[in-house]
Design an enzyme around this catalytic site. Structure first.
Site, PDB file in Angstrom:
ATOM      1  N   SER A  33      36.385 -53.505  -4.893  1.00 28.93           N
ATOM      2  CA  SER A  33      37.374 -53.923  -5.872  1.00 28.93           C
ATOM      3  C   SER A  33      36.622 -54.570  -6.856  1.00 28.93           C
ATOM      4  CB  SER A  33      38.288 -54.697  -5.027  1.00 28.93           C
ATOM      5  OG  SER A  33      37.691 -55.472  -4.214  1.00 28.93           O
ATOM      6  N   HIS A  86      39.936 -46.758  -5.434  1.00 29.29           N
ATOM      7  CA  HIS A  86      40.398 -48.134  -5.210  1.00 29.29           C
ATOM      8  C   HIS A  86      41.828 -48.296  -4.830  1.00 29.29           C
ATOM      9  CE1 HIS A  86      41.132 -52.381  -7.151  1.00 29.29           C
ATOM     10  NE2 HIS A  86      40.851 -52.230  -5.866  1.00 29.29           N
ATOM     11  N   GLU A 143      43.472 -46.602  -8.006  1.00 30.55           N
ATOM     12  CA  GLU A 143      43.098 -46.439  -9.079  1.00 30.55           C
ATOM     13  C   GLU A 143      41.600 -45.541  -8.942  1.00 30.55           C
ATOM     14  OE1 GLU A 143      42.181 -50.408  -9.967  1.00 30.55           O
ATOM     15  OE2 GLU A 143      42.079 -50.080 -12.152  1.00 30.55           O
ATOM     16  N   ASN A 154      42.948 -55.254 -11.543  1.00 28.65           N
ATOM     17  CA  ASN A 154      42.516 -56.598 -11.460  1.00 28.65           C
ATOM     18  C   ASN A 154      42.188 -57.162 -12.764  1.00 28.65           C
ATOM     19  OD1 ASN A 154      42.704 -56.415  -8.738  1.00 28.65           O
ATOM     20  ND2 ASN A 154      40.815 -55.658  -8.185  1.00 28.65           N
TER      21      ASN A 154
HETATM   22  P1  NAD Z   1      36.967 -56.056   6.134  1.00 28.76           P
HETATM   23  O1  NAD Z   1      35.793 -56.995   6.090  1.00 28.76           O
HETATM   24  O2  NAD Z   1      38.229 -56.151   6.569  1.00 28.76           O
HETATM   25  O3  NAD Z   1      36.169 -54.661   6.628  1.00 28.76           O
HETATM   26  C1  NAD Z   1      34.831 -54.326   6.447  1.00 28.76           C
HETATM   27  C2  NAD Z   1      34.454 -53.386   7.554  1.00 28.76           C
HETATM   28  O4  NAD Z   1      33.273 -52.819   7.336  1.00 28.76           O
HETATM   29  C3  NAD Z   1      34.241 -54.398   8.825  1.00 28.76           C
HETATM   30  O5  NAD Z   1      34.930 -53.639   9.893  1.00 28.76           O
HETATM   31  C4  NAD Z   1      32.879 -54.161   9.023  1.00 28.76           C
HETATM   32  O6  NAD Z   1      32.631 -54.216  10.464  1.00 28.76           O
HETATM   33  C5  NAD Z   1      32.594 -52.889   8.607  1.00 28.76           C
HETATM   34  N1  NAD Z   1      31.081 -52.786   8.237  1.00 28.76           N
HETATM   35  C6  NAD Z   1      30.379 -53.614   7.481  1.00 28.76           C
HETATM   36  N2  NAD Z   1      29.268 -53.020   7.383  1.00 28.76           N
HETATM   37  C7  NAD Z   1      29.058 -51.882   7.794  1.00 28.76           C
HETATM   38  C8  NAD Z   1      28.199 -50.870   7.882  1.00 28.76           C
HETATM   39  N3  NAD Z   1      26.926 -50.917   7.494  1.00 28.76           N
HETATM   40  N4  NAD Z   1      28.456 -49.499   8.545  1.00 28.76           N
HETATM   41  C9  NAD Z   1      29.789 -49.639   8.961  1.00 28.76           C
HETATM   42  N5  NAD Z   1      30.825 -50.614   9.006  1.00 28.76           N
HETATM   43  C10 NAD Z   1      30.272 -51.717   8.429  1.00 28.76           C
HETATM   44  O7  NAD Z   1      36.964 -55.870   4.527  1.00 28.76           O
HETATM   45  P2  NAD Z   1      38.051 -55.088   3.614  1.00 28.76           P
HETATM   46  O8  NAD Z   1      39.131 -55.938   3.298  1.00 28.76           O
HETATM   47  O9  NAD Z   1      38.504 -53.723   4.313  1.00 28.76           O
HETATM   48  O10 NAD Z   1      37.252 -54.477   2.315  1.00 28.76           O
HETATM   49  C11 NAD Z   1      36.437 -53.438   2.262  1.00 28.76           C
HETATM   50  C12 NAD Z   1      36.342 -53.140   0.867  1.00 28.76           C
HETATM   51  O11 NAD Z   1      37.253 -52.631   0.105  1.00 28.76           O
HETATM   52  C13 NAD Z   1      35.481 -53.899   0.219  1.00 28.76           C
HETATM   53  O12 NAD Z   1      34.393 -53.272  -0.784  1.00 28.76           O
HETATM   54  C14 NAD Z   1      36.519 -54.500  -0.641  1.00 28.76           C
HETATM   55  O13 NAD Z   1      36.372 -55.283  -2.026  1.00 28.76           O
HETATM   56  C15 NAD Z   1      37.502 -53.488  -0.896  1.00 28.76           C
HETATM   57  N6  NAD Z   1      38.746 -53.726  -1.185  1.00 28.76           N
HETATM   58  C16 NAD Z   1      39.506 -54.616  -0.392  1.00 28.76           C
HETATM   59  C17 NAD Z   1      40.891 -55.020  -0.774  1.00 28.76           C
HETATM   60  C18 NAD Z   1      41.600 -56.248  -0.041  1.00 28.76           C
HETATM   61  O14 NAD Z   1      42.734 -56.414  -0.489  1.00 28.76           O
HETATM   62  N7  NAD Z   1      41.175 -56.531   0.754  1.00 28.76           N
HETATM   63  C19 NAD Z   1      41.426 -54.090  -1.742  1.00 28.76           C
HETATM   64  C20 NAD Z   1      40.759 -53.369  -2.497  1.00 28.76           C
HETATM   65  C21 NAD Z   1      39.534 -52.884  -2.172  1.00 28.76           C
END
Ligand code: NAD
Length: 728
Positions: free
Chosen positions: A440, A461, A473, A511
C-alpha cells in the site's frame, strides 16, 4: 434493430418477446419502447388475440433502462424533453395496464402477464408492474427490484407510483429508497411479484393464467372503486406516521445531499393525495427535476457509465487474452486470505502460501468462514462451498506455484521481506508468470528492482476488506509492460471488481487523496475546532465517515507509521508536523483507534462507538470562535480534490474517469458529486480557484490551486467537456 417480436399461437395467446440483438442483457431504449407499443396496439386491436404474455428471449428479463438514453434525452430536449419522453412511457405502460378495457365499466380488457425468466431490474420491473400478473421462474440467482436510487435517480416509469399503491409506502420503502433487490421467492414474499414457478413451466403457466383470467383479475386495485392505499395516505393517522418516519430516515441517511431520495419521497407523498393518473404526472415532474440536477448527471456518469467502461477494459492495453487460470498468493494474512477467497470464488485455482503451515491454513479457513456465512444467509450452497474450498491449496511449499500465471504478494510491508519473496517466487514459476505486489505504500518501481523480469512486475492494490471493497488500484511501475497491465485488468474483471490503472508515485492515487483528508481533520482539532463540527461537516457533505472516525478505523498506529516514513522520505519539505503532534500524542495515550477500543472516539466494552472522546479537549481545548460549516467542508473537500488534480497533473492519473470512480469506490468520496472531478465541474473551476485562494490565505500553501485549475478557470473549461453541467 428489433428488440421486441410478437407471435400469436393457435389458442389466441400473443407472446411478445424482448430480445435485444447483440446484447447479453435486455436494456430498454426509446426505439424499444416504440416497438413494444406497436406490438401491444396490434394485439389489443386483433379480435383473435385473447391475451398477451410479455417475456424475454434471454436468460434474464431485463437489466433496466439504457441510462445513456436518459443522458441523451436531457442533452437534446432539456427538462421539457425529459418530461415529454417520460409521459410517453407512462402512456404506453398505462395502456398495457388498462389493456383495452372500458374506462367506466372496467370490462373488456385483455389479460397481460409478465413472465420473467431471471433478473428484472428497473424498467424490467416497472413494465411487469403495469401488467396484470407477474410470474417469475424459480431462479435463485435472479435479482428483482428497482435499484435506480443507487445511481442517483429513482424509478420514474411508474414504478414509484405503482409500488406504493400496491404495497403501501411503508412496505415499498426498502425497494424504492434503498434499491433492495430480491431473488424471486423473496420478491414474492415482499409483494413485488405474484407467483414463482419452475423455470420449465414459466410460459405454460403464463398461458394458463391468460386463458383463465377473469375480468376482475385485470383491474388494478387503484383503478377499482373504493381503493384505499395500504397503510394509509399521508392524512390518515397511520400513513402520517409512515411519512414522518420516512422523511426523517431519508434525511438521516442522505444528509440531504442526494436529490433523488428527496424527490422520490415528494413523488410518493404528493402522489398519494391525488388520483392515479395525476400521481404519474407528479412522478414524471419529480423525475425530471432529478435528471436536471447536476448531481444525478454526475452520479450516472461515474457510478454507471464510466464504472462499466472501466470494468470492460477502457484502459486495457492491446494484448492477447490474459485470463488467469492459476494464481499464487504469498502471505495468508488479512489481505492474502481475502484475495484467495475472491479468486477461488471466480473459478480460479489458488495456491495460498505463508511462512508457516498453520498461517496458511488460517488464511484458507477465512474463506471457509465467509462461505459458511453465505450458507447461513442462503446465498451459498453446500456444494458451492466445497467447490470453492477445493480450489484453494494452503501450503508453505513454493514448488506448488508451478503453473501459476499470476502471483499476488501480500506479505509484510517490508521491502527486504518482499525482495526475498520475489526472488523465491521467480525461481519457482515459469518465465511468463506476472508478479503483482499488494503493497500500500512502497513504490512499485523500487520493489521491482528485486525482480529479474521487471516488465512483468506490477502493483495490484486491494482495499480492505477485500471481499467487500469493489475498487482495485493497478499500479504501473516504470518498467511494467503492457502484458502485465492487461493481466491485472483481466484478473480484476474475473473477480468482478472495478479497476483503475495509475502510475507509480507515493501512495499511488487513493491513499494519496485520503491521507490529506484525515490530516485536515486532525489539523482542525489541533487548532481548536470542535471535533463534532469536523465530523458532522464531513457527513453533511456526503462523506461516509468523518476524518476522525476514519483514522480510528484504520488505526492511529498505522497513521504514526505512515507519518514517520513520509517524514523520513521528505525531510525538511515534510508539511504535516501539526498533524503528527496530535497523532503522536494520541498514540502516547494508548488510544490506537477502534481496535484498541479507544481513539478519537470513546467505545464501550463491546467495541461500539459511543461518541467523541472528551479527553481530547484537555490537550486540545475547543476555541471560543468556531468556523462556519461551509468553511470546514471546503477544507475537507479541497484537501482531497486538490490532491486528485495534482495526481492528474503529475501523470499518476491518466484518466479523470478513473479518478472519479476510484474516489467513490475507494474511499467513499461524496458519491452525490460523481467524484472529485465531478464536484469541480459542478462548482466550476473559477469558483474552485476562488475557494482555494481564500483557504490559502488563511491556512497555507497546501490549498494553492494547481496550474491546471487556474488554466481551466481562465478558459472556462470543464473536466468532462460538454457533458459537464454547471451548478444549478
Ligand atoms: P498481515 O500481517 O495480516 O499478513 C501478512 C502475512 O504475510 C502474514 O500471514 C505473514 O505470516 C505472511 N508472511 C510474512 N513474511 C512472509 C514470507 N517471507 N513468506 C510467506 N509469508 C510471509 O498483513 P496484511 O494486512 O494482510 O498486509 C499484507 C500486505 O498488503 C502489505 O504489503 C500491506 O501493506 C498491504 N495492504 C494492506 C492493507 C490493509 O488494509 N491491511 C490494504 C492494502 C494493502
Amino acid at each position: 434493430m428489433t428488440d421486441f417480436t410478437m407471435t400469436v399461437d393457435a389458442d389466441g395467446v400473443a407472446t411478445i418477446t424482448w430480445d435485444v440483438p447483440g446484447k447479453s442483457m435486455n436494456v430498454m431504449s426509446l426505439a424499444g419502447f416504440a416497438e413494444l407499443n406497436a406490438h401491444v396496439d396490434t394485439a389489443l386491436a386483433d379480435a383473435t388475440v385473447k391475451g398477451i404474455i410479455i417475456t424475454s428471449g434471454k436468460k434474464d428479463f431485463a437489466g433496466g433502462m439504457d441510462l445513456n438514453v436518459i443522458a441523451k434525452m436531457r442533452e437534446d430536449g432539456g427538462a421539457e424533453g425529459i418530461f415529454n419522453g417520460v409521459m410517453q412511457m407512462h402512456a404506453i405502460l398505462r395502456k398495457i395496464e388498462r389493456a383495452g378495457m372500458d374506462p367506466k365499466s372496467l370490462k373488456g380488457g385483455k389479460p397481460i402477464v409478465a413472465a420473467l425468466p431471471g433478473t428484472a431490474l428497473g424498467i424490467g420491473l416497472e413494465l411487469p408492474l403495469a401488467c396484470h400478473r407477474i410470474i417469475a421462474a424459480d431462479n435463485p440467482r435472479a435479482k428483482i427490484g428497482l435499484p435506480e436510487i443507487m445511481v442517483g435517480i429513482f424509478p420514474g416509469a411508474g414504478g414509484t407510483t405503482r409500488l406504493v399503491r400496491k404495497l403501501g409506502a411503508m412496505m415499498a420503502a426498502p425497494f424504492l429508497l434503498e434499491g433492495k433487490l430480491s431473488d424471486p421467492k423473496a420478491a414474492k414474499a415482499g409483494g413485488l411479484i405474484d407467483e414463482v414457478v419452475a423455470p420449465e413451466d414459466l410460459l405454460s403457466r403464463a398461458k394458463d393464467w391468460v386463458l383463465s383470467a377473469k375480468e376482475a383479475d385485470l383491474v388494478k386495485p387503484w383503478d377499482a372503486k373504493g381503493y384505499k392505499m395500504p397503510g394509509g395516505t399521508p392524512y390518515h393517522p397511520a400513513g402520517y406516521m409512515t411519512f414522518v418516519g420516512a422523511n426523517a430516515m431519508v434525511l438521516g441517511k442522505t444528509m440531504g445531499v442526494y436529490p433523488a431520495a428527496k424527490a422520490l419521497l415528494g413523488a410518493v407523498y404528493e402522489g398519494a393525495l391525488v388520483p392515479f393518473d395525476t400521481a404519474l404526472k407528479i412522478e414524471a415532474r419529480q423525475f425530471t427535476s432529478v435528471l436536471m440536477n447536476p448531481s444525478s448527471t454526475a452520479m450516472i456518469r461515474s457510478l454507471f457509465i464510466n464504472k462499466e467502461a472501466l470494468e470492460k477494459g477502457a484502459n486495457r492495453p492491446e494484448a492477447p487474452d490474459q485470463t488467469v487460470k492459476k494464481v499464487g498468493i504469498i502471505g495468508a494474512g488479512m489481505m492474502g486470505a481475502g484475495i484467495a477467497y475472491v479468486s477461488a470464488n471466480a473459478d480460479i485455482e489458488v495456491v495460498l502460501i505463508d511462512a508457516a503451515q498453520d498461517a496458511a491454513d488460517r488464511g484458507r479457513a477465512y474463506s471457509e468462514g465467509l462461505l459458511d456465512k453465505g450458507i447461513s444467509r442462503r446465498k451459498v450452497t453446500v456444494e458451492k462451498k466445497a467447490e470453492v474450498l477445493a480450489r484453494i491449496t494452503a501450503t508453505t511449499d513454493y514448488a506448488a506455484l508451478a503453473g501459476c500465471d499470476l502471483i499476488v504478494e501480500a506479505v509484510f510491508e517490508d521491502p527486504k521481506v518482499k525482495a526475498e519473496v520475489t526472488a523465491r517466487v521467480e525461481a519457482a514459476t515459469g518465465p511468463d508468470c506476472i508478479f503483482a505486489t499488494n503493497t500500500s505504500t512502497l513504490p512499485i518501481s523500487s520493489l521491482a528492482k528485486a525482480s529479474a523480469r521487471p516488465d512483468q512486475f506490477i502493483g495490484i492494490h486491494f482495499f480492505s476488506p477485500v471481499d467487500k471493497m469493489m475498487l482495485v488500484e493497478i499500479i504501473r511501475g516504470k518498467q511494467t509492460g503492457d502484458r502485465a497491465v492487461a493481466k491485472a485488468l483481466d484478473f480484476v474483471r474475473q473477480i468482478r471488481k472495478t479497476p483503475i490503472v495509475v502510475n507509480d508515485a507515493r501512495f499511488f492515487y487513493a491513499n494519496r487523496c485520503i491521507i490529506p483528508y484525515i490530516n485536515e481533520g486532525i489539523r482542525m482539532v489541533a487548532e481548536g475546532v470542535e471535533p463534532a463540527l469536523v465530523e458532522n461537516a464531513a457527513k453533511l457533505v456526503g462523506m461516509p465517515l468523518g476524518p476522525l472516525q476514519l483514522v480510528d478505523e484504520t488505526s492511529i498506529d498505522l497513521g504514526v507509521k505512515i507519518a514517520k516514513a513520509t517524514r523520513a522520505a521528505m525531510g525538511d519539505a515534510y508539511p504535516d508536523g501539526a498533524v503528527d503532534e496530535v497523532l503522536f500524542w494520541m498514540a502516547d495515550q494508548g488510544r490506537m483507534g477502534k481496535k484498541a477500543n479507544a481513539g478519537f472516539y470513546a467505545y464501550d466494552a463491546a467495541g461500539k462507538r459511543e461518541g467523541l472522546w472528551e479527553g481530547l479537549a484537555r490537550q486540545y481545548p475547543v476555541a471560543k470562535d468556531q468556523p462556519d460549516l461551509t468553511l470546514v467542508q471546503h477544507r475537507l473537500l479541497m484537501a482531497q480534490v486538490l490532491e486528485a488534480v495534482r495526481a492528474l497533473e503529475d501523470g499518476v492519473l491518466t484518466d479523470i474517469r478513473e479518478g472519479d470512480v476510484g474516489a467513490i469506490l475507494g474511499w467513499g468520496f461524496a458519491p452525490w458529486s460523481g467524484g472529485p472531478f465531478g464536484w469541480l465541474d459542478i462548482i466550476g473551476a473559477a469558483r474552485a480557484v476562488e475557494i482555494c485562494a481564500a483557504l490559502t490565505g488563511a491556512y497555507g500553501a497546501r490549498f494553492a490551486a494547481p496550474k491546471m485549475l487556474h488554466d481551466m478557470a481562465a478558459s472556462g473549461a470543464t473536466f468532462y467537456g460538454k457533458t459537464a453541467l454547471k451548478a444549478a
